[in-house]
Every structure is written in structure tokens, then in C-alpha cells.
Design an enzyme around this catalytic site. Structure first.
Site, PDB file in Angstrom:
ATOM      1  N   TYR A 120      -2.870  -0.749  10.062  1.00 12.45           N
ATOM      2  CA  TYR A 120      -2.631  -1.226   8.573  1.00 12.45           C
ATOM      3  C   TYR A 120      -1.865  -0.676   8.189  1.00 12.45           C
ATOM      4  CZ  TYR A 120      -4.163  -1.044   3.753  1.00 12.45           C
ATOM      5  OH  TYR A 120      -4.337  -0.708   2.443  1.00 12.45           O
ATOM      6  N   SER A 161       0.870  -1.038  -0.033  1.00 13.12           N
ATOM      7  CA  SER A 161       0.288  -0.243  -0.001  1.00 13.12           C
ATOM      8  C   SER A 161       0.892   1.022  -0.178  1.00 13.12           C
ATOM      9  CB  SER A 161      -1.079  -0.241   1.185  1.00 13.12           C
ATOM     10  OG  SER A 161      -0.821   1.409   1.923  1.00 13.12           O
TER      11      SER A 161
HETATM   12  P1  NDP Z   1     -11.772  -5.538  -1.071  1.00 20.59           P
HETATM   13  O1  NDP Z   1     -12.605  -5.538   0.599  1.00 20.59           O
HETATM   14  O2  NDP Z   1     -11.829  -4.830  -1.504  1.00 20.59           O
HETATM   15  O3  NDP Z   1     -11.678  -7.165  -0.880  1.00 20.59           O
HETATM   16  C1  NDP Z   1     -10.901  -8.103   0.052  1.00 20.59           C
HETATM   17  C2  NDP Z   1     -11.602  -9.515  -0.385  1.00 20.59           C
HETATM   18  O4  NDP Z   1     -10.175 -10.365   0.877  1.00 20.59           O
HETATM   19  C3  NDP Z   1     -12.758 -10.231  -0.548  1.00 20.59           C
HETATM   20  O5  NDP Z   1     -12.601 -11.210  -1.260  1.00 20.59           O
HETATM   21  C4  NDP Z   1     -12.012 -10.950   0.510  1.00 20.59           C
HETATM   22  O6  NDP Z   1     -13.371 -11.936   0.731  1.00 20.59           O
HETATM   23  C5  NDP Z   1     -11.197 -11.523   1.536  1.00 20.59           C
HETATM   24  N1  NDP Z   1     -10.864 -11.603   2.563  1.00 20.59           N
HETATM   25  C6  NDP Z   1     -10.799 -10.572   3.142  1.00 20.59           C
HETATM   26  N2  NDP Z   1      -9.534 -11.230   4.599  1.00 20.59           N
HETATM   27  C7  NDP Z   1      -9.687 -12.547   4.647  1.00 20.59           C
HETATM   28  C8  NDP Z   1      -9.401 -13.433   5.401  1.00 20.59           C
HETATM   29  N3  NDP Z   1      -9.321 -13.109   6.619  1.00 20.59           N
HETATM   30  N4  NDP Z   1      -8.900 -14.715   4.692  1.00 20.59           N
HETATM   31  C9  NDP Z   1      -9.369 -14.870   3.415  1.00 20.59           C
HETATM   32  N5  NDP Z   1      -9.694 -13.790   2.249  1.00 20.59           N
HETATM   33  C10 NDP Z   1     -10.105 -12.711   3.117  1.00 20.59           C
HETATM   34  O7  NDP Z   1     -10.399  -4.948  -0.468  1.00 20.59           O
HETATM   35  P2  NDP Z   1      -9.822  -4.579  -1.938  1.00 20.59           P
HETATM   36  O8  NDP Z   1      -9.517  -5.130  -3.195  1.00 20.59           O
HETATM   37  O9  NDP Z   1     -10.125  -3.000  -1.360  1.00 20.59           O
HETATM   38  O10 NDP Z   1      -7.990  -4.707  -0.910  1.00 20.59           O
HETATM   39  C11 NDP Z   1      -7.295  -6.010  -1.300  1.00 20.59           C
HETATM   40  C12 NDP Z   1      -6.314  -6.271  -0.867  1.00 20.59           C
HETATM   41  O11 NDP Z   1      -5.297  -4.528  -1.405  1.00 20.59           O
HETATM   42  C13 NDP Z   1      -5.917  -6.134   0.647  1.00 20.59           C
HETATM   43  O12 NDP Z   1      -4.480  -6.017   0.712  1.00 20.59           O
HETATM   44  C14 NDP Z   1      -5.943  -3.797   0.859  1.00 20.59           C
HETATM   45  O13 NDP Z   1      -5.191  -4.177   1.585  1.00 20.59           O
HETATM   46  C15 NDP Z   1      -5.255  -3.641  -0.321  1.00 20.59           C
HETATM   47  N6  NDP Z   1      -4.850  -2.641  -0.918  1.00 20.59           N
HETATM   48  C16 NDP Z   1      -6.255  -1.714  -1.488  1.00 20.59           C
HETATM   49  C17 NDP Z   1      -6.283  -0.689  -1.324  1.00 20.59           C
HETATM   50  C18 NDP Z   1      -7.125   0.132  -2.486  1.00 20.59           C
HETATM   51  O14 NDP Z   1      -7.142   1.156  -2.634  1.00 20.59           O
HETATM   52  N7  NDP Z   1      -8.568  -0.269  -2.371  1.00 20.59           N
HETATM   53  C19 NDP Z   1      -5.061   0.352  -1.663  1.00 20.59           C
HETATM   54  C20 NDP Z   1      -4.091  -0.437  -1.310  1.00 20.59           C
HETATM   55  C21 NDP Z   1      -4.055  -1.730  -0.706  1.00 20.59           C
HETATM   56  P3  NDP Z   1     -14.310 -11.842   2.186  1.00 20.59           P
HETATM   57  O15 NDP Z   1     -14.878 -11.273   2.761  1.00 20.59           O
HETATM   58  O16 NDP Z   1     -15.416 -12.710   1.071  1.00 20.59           O
HETATM   59  O17 NDP Z   1     -13.400 -12.971   3.031  1.00 20.59           O
END
Ligand code: NDP
Length: 256
Positions: A160, A147
Site C-alpha cells: 500500500y 495517503s
Molecule cells: P472503502 O473501502 O470504504 O471504499 C473503496 C471503494 O473502492 C468502494 O467503492 C469499492 O467498491 C471500490 N473499489 C475497490 N476496488 C475496486 C476495483 N478494483 N475497481 C473498482 N472499484 C473498486 O475505502 P475508502 O473510502 O476508505 O478509501 C478510498 C481511497 O482513499 C482509497 O484509495 C484509499 O487507499 C484512500 N485512503 C483512505 C484513507 C482512510 O483513512 N479511509 C486514508 C488515506 C487514503 P467495490 O468493493 O464494490 O468494488
């Protein structure tokens, strides 16, 4: 090898954690289009199977593996199931993550731990299992999703920030320990992207204006804009790149 073949993922299998939606889903789709067979993951078995089905409907090869990335036994069991089915993970994308916004003085230990476990410890658990299998094969690609907070702090998201800073150093640790075995571990640092995680921020006019004003690109990023970098780091095009963190942020981290 021709230059275009450098980016070809045909014959490789990619496990992308947290790929039921958001950035993980976009990365999965892009890697599938580049030729990879996909393993889709999320905590909700139905959502995970539905995402895999949608990818198959789009003509891609995809299977579901629903497990919680913070659960050591569940992570090990998932890899054993893949072993039993003869599936080798060539590319691991540690993408699953959560956000929790709260001033640090109000933050509970449980919330601190949950964010660290989901955003950092999970990458160790998955990386360890993947590397145990990649090392004898002398080949593998690990992509950790960092990030802007891998490098910069922001108020109310300290756990985070700590986790994503840790992702940067975990990536270097993986490169240090596994580089001699033909494994490359690199990280991507996305800027502010349009996903569910940021829904509250996008719909806040002040925050929306701040992102647009602060980003040289003048806009939020789209999840599919990570695909090129993800394919690069998953492919032979990056075979001598190890331990790096590449920001895909419309230029945000480069300017004041
Ligand atoms: P979303 O909330 O849109 O998606 C998160 C995904 O992770 C979902 O598929 C969710 O599925 C899964 N997930 C969450 N917790 C768990 C767990 N314990 N085990 C398995 N799966 C899990 O997030 P983003 O797509 O926005 O973010 C994805 C990554 O990118 C993250 O690491 C985030 O920190 C990073 N990021 C995002 C940014 C942004 O602007 N969006 C910027 C910088 C980094 P479910 O809840 O069903 O388990």
C-alpha cells in the site's frame, strides 16, 4: 470570474472511481452539490447503481459505470461507452483502493500485485483514457487519492505504501506530460478517516487512541472533510496548481 464562481463545477462531468461508499462517495456527493454531473463506479453493479440512484434521489445528476479499475479492457470499454453516449469526463478522481495488512515476510506476490494494481496501476489506466480525451479538448482535471503513506512508511502495509508513494510520482508525471495541454493533475493525501476500510482500526481501542493522540486535531477525519480540497482541485480555482499532493489529515504528517 467572481471568487465564488471559481469553485463552481456546473457543466462539468466527474468520474469518481470507488464511489459506492467511503471517501469516493463523499467526494461524489460534494462535487455534485458544486454542480457536477457524476459518474459513480465500483465493482459491484448493483451497489454502483444503488449509489447512483441515492445521489439522484438527493437531487444530483448521476449515472452508474460499474467496472474493475484494474482491468485494462474494462476501463477502455467504460470510456468507449461514455464516448458513445456523448459524455465527456472533465474531472477524473482516481479514488478506488484497497488495503492489505500483513508482515512483508509473509506476503504473497499475488497480494502484493493486487494492492499495486488496485491502488496505483488503476490510476495510470484511468488517467491514460481520460487524458486521451482531455488533450484534444485542452482542459481537464485529474485528482489522485494518495495517503499519508505517500510520504511515510508503516509496518505491515508495504505494498500500500509503495502504491501510494507511486501515486505521488504518477501525479507529477501526469503534470509533466499533460500540463501543456491544459490538464492539471494533483493528489490528495487523506489522514485517518472513518470509512469501512478502517473499521478494524477504529474498533481497536489501542489504535483508536494512537490516532487521536498522534493527530493534532485529536480525532479521526470524516469523509466529507475531503470535499473542499476535492472541489478546489476539480475547479478553475486550481488552474495554475499542478503536480501537488495536499494532505487533509488534521495535521498528522506535520508533527512527531
Ligand atoms: P472503502 O473501502 O470504504 O471504499 C473503496 C471503494 O473502492 C468502494 O467503492 C469499492 O467498491 C471500490 N473499489 C475497490 N476496488 C475496486 C476495483 N478494483 N475497481 C473498482 N472499484 C473498486 O475505502 P475508502 O473510502 O476508505 O478509501 C478510498 C481511497 O482513499 C482509497 O484509495 C484509499 O487507499 C484512500 N485512503 C483512505 C484513507 C482512510 O483513512 N479511509 C486514508 C488515506 C487514503 P467495490 O468493493 O464494490 O468494488
Amino acid at each position: 470570474m467572481t471568487a465564488t464562481r471559481l469553485f463552481d463545477l456546473t457543466g462539468r462531468t466527474a468520474l469518481i472511481t470507488g464511489s459506492t461508499r467511503g471517501l469516493g462517495r463523499a467526494i461524489a456527493e460534494g462535487m455534485g452539490q458544486a454542480g457536477a454531473a457524476l459518474i459513480v463506479n465500483g465493482r459491484d453493479p448493483q451497489a454502483t447503481e444503488a449509489a447512483a440512484q441515492e445521489l439522484r434521489d438527493a437531487g444530483l445528476s448521476a449515472r452508474a459505470a460499474s467496472f474493475d479499475v484494474t482491468d485494462e479492457a474494462a476501463v477502455e470499454a467504460a470510456f468507449h461507452e461514455l464516448d458513445a453516449d456523448g459524455v465527456e469526463v472533465d474531472i477524473l478522481v482516481n479514488n478506488a483502493g484497497i488495503q492489505h495488512r500483513q508482515p512483508m515476510v509473509e506476503l504473497s506476490l499475488a497480494d502484493w500485485q493486487r494492492v499495486i494494481d488496485t491502488n496505483l496501476t488503476s490510476a495510470f489506466l484511468l488517467g491514460r483514457e481520460a487524458a486521451r480525451r482531455m488533450i484534444p479538448r485542452k482542459r481537464g482535471k485529474i485528482i489522485n487519492i494518495g495517503s499519508l503513506t505517500s510520504d511515510l512508511a508503516r509496518a505491515t502495509v508495504t505494498p500500500y505504501t509503495v502504491a501510494k508513494g507511486g501515486i505521488k510520482m504518477l501525479t507529477k508525471g501526469m503534470a509533466a506530460e499533460w500540463g501543456a495541454h491544459g490538464i492539471q493533475a494533483n493528489a490528495i493525501g487523506p489522514g485517518y478517516m472513518l470509512t469501512d476500510m478502517n473499521e478494524a482500526l477504529v474498533s481497536n481501542p489501542e489504535f483508536d487512541a494512537w490516532v487521536k493522540g498522534r493527530t493534532p486535531a485529536g480525532r479521526w477525519g470524516r469523509p466529507d472533510e475531503l470535499v473542499g480540497t476535492a472541489i478546489y482541485l476539480a475547479s478553475d480555482a486550481s488552474n495554475y496548481v499542478n503536480g501537488q499532493l495536499i494532505f487533509v489529515d488534521g495535521g498528522m504528517i506535520s508533527v512527531l
